[in-house]
Design an enzyme around this catalytic site. Structure first.
Site, short mmCIF file in Angstrom:
data_model
loop_
_atom_site.label_atom_id
_atom_site.label_comp_id
_atom_site.label_asym_id
_atom_site.label_seq_id
_atom_site.Cartn_x
_atom_site.Cartn_y
_atom_site.Cartn_z
CB SER A 1 5.26 4.99 4.25
OG SER A 1 4.28 5.12 3.28
CE LYS B 1 1.06 2.77 5.42
NZ LYS B 1 1.04 3.05 3.98
CG ASP C 1 16.86 -3.30 -3.85
OD1 ASP C 1 17.50 -3.59 -2.81
OD2 ASP C 1 15.74 -3.77 -4.09
#
Length: 432
Positions: free
Chosen positions: A313, A338, A324
């Site tokens: 999460s 999730k 990223d």
């Protein structure tokens, strides 16, 4: 993870814009409805206007409302049961009703402390079985050897397949010193019964220390156990303290962190990033929102993040954002996966409603739901005690230390180039 609101009618304009929600009229005459019917209608209305899947699991949501409200309910419990059945038709374990006690417990879980066994739990998305996300460090559950991905088969002899997520959590909470018996199952092992003594569970989410044992650099080690309301502030305090002690590189440990508040994950990412997108959110209309870094990084020192199957999460939002953007390398195992966001609404009678309102994507538009985030360096988990986490006995930690040392010369060269040219090098280029 949760976005928190006091009442659905108090949603701010910014949220309305971000998720493209519109509020129309309510066709049934409210004055003619009983209190219990009004509560059911209130739940239906929130789901109707905010739920991520506008097909409502390929069913006629209006027809469901009409059917449920055909006749009065004898009492509040009957209304609760009707609401639960209505929500179950969505086939989404994350969209659920919470009675007043369960709602208060969830609020405590994200902001203070509780008494119980210290387990973060979830319903496995594909099977619906009750599963351990992670035991809280130092809790009775952690000391008893319960691990992420363990399945909870029974609580006090009651099969968990008959319980909602919040009913299961409520049954495991209780006064300090009282006992609760669980039946636990693990892959490739049989079922076993465990008796736990409930205790006060500390929800301070951060553990921090300086590791000066490495010859290459002093390393600031920060372990984050969950994203509650204090998480970003505690991480900031830890970074500030470790910077003063001379930390030259960092290891952020998100292993077995099941997530928590969305905003806490975003604010945590801003402590490490000066620029770049942190996360994209996509609602039922395909409207894309984003959260950005705000030039508020507290350190530019190199960073490695530890992840495993219990990293879920909001933890995945933070790990995905830093990976990223090239700000950090990930070491460990593929995360839980999730990728959905819930809003938590307080209802008119003090009960609550968690609704899946959006999905998220990483800055490179990766949808990680049920897939997880893959680490840059895969290192299987090793069996270590609580006292051995973040030490020489911890194989994943040692791999993170090695990765920091390996990149030291490259990082130093990039920093010197930055100083000489007077041009700021983005973390995506200078921190890997």
């Amino acid at each position: 993870m949760y976005l928190m609101y006091k009442k659905v009618f108090q949603l701010g304009v910014s949220l309305l814009l971000a998720f493209g929600l519109t509020f129309g009229g309510f066709c049934q005459n409210a004055a003619a409805m009983t209190t219990e019917q009004k509560l059911v209608a209130e739940v239906w209305r929130i789901v109707d206007r905010t739920y991520l899947d506008d097909t409502f699991n390929h069913q006629n949501w209006t027809a469901i409302r009409q059917k449920v409200l055909q006749k009065p309910f004898k009492d509040e419990e009957a209304a609760y049961a009707a609401i639960t059945r209505m929500l179950q038709s969505l086939d989404d374990p994350f969209t659920r009703f919470l009675n007043p006690e369960q709602y208060r417990s969830l609020q405590v879980n994200t902001s203070g402390e509780l008494t119980g066994v210290g387990l973060q739990i979830a319903l496995e998305p594909e099977t619906g079985k009750l599963q351990v996300l992670a035991p809280i460090a130092g809790s009775p559950a952690e000391k008893a050897g319960i691990k992420p991905r363990d399945r909870i088969i029974k609580i006090e002899g009651l099969p968990t397949e008959k319980l909602t997520l919040d009913e299961a959590a409520s049954k495991m909470r209780g006064p300090i010193g009282s006992t609760v018996t669980l039946v636990i199952a693990r892959d490739n092992e049989g079922e076993r019964e465990i008796q736990l003594v409930r205790d006060r569970i500390a929800l301070n989410p951060v553990v921090a220390q300086l590791d000066s044992s490495s010859q290459n650099m002093p390393i600031g080690y920060i372990r984050l156990t969950q994203f509650n309301a204090n998480a970003a502030t505690e991480i900031a305090n830890a970074i500030s303290s470790l910077e003063k002690k001379g930390a030259a590189g960092y290891i952020l440990d998100l292993r077995n962190n099941p997530g928590g508040l969305l905003q806490a994950g975003i604010e945590a990412a801003r402590l490490w990033l000066n620029s770049g997108t942190i996360v994209y959110t996509v609602n039922r209309y395909g409207v894309e929102g984003s959260f950005e870094a705000m030039n508020s990084a507290l350190t530019n020192d190199p960073l490695v993040i530890l992840v495993n199957q219990g990293t879920a999460s909001a933890s995945e939002i933070l790990a995905g954002a830093l990976q990223d953007n090239g700000r950090a390398k990930l070491v460990g195992e593929t995360t839980f996966g999730k990728g959905l966001i819930q809003s938590l609404f307080e209802l008119s009678n003090g009960s609550g409603l968690a609704v899946t309102i959006a999905k998220y994507e990483t800055p490179k538009h990766r949808d990680i739901h049920k897939l997880g985030i893959h680490p840059d360096k895969v290192v299987p988990s090793s069996l270590v005690s609580l006292d051995q986490i973040g030490t020489q006995a911890d194989a994943q930690y040692l791999a993170a230390v090695e990765l920091l040392a390996k990149n030291k010369s490259v990082l130093a060269g990039a920093e010197e180039l930055n100083k000489e040219s007077g041009v700021r090098i983005q973390e995506s280029e200078s921190r890997t």
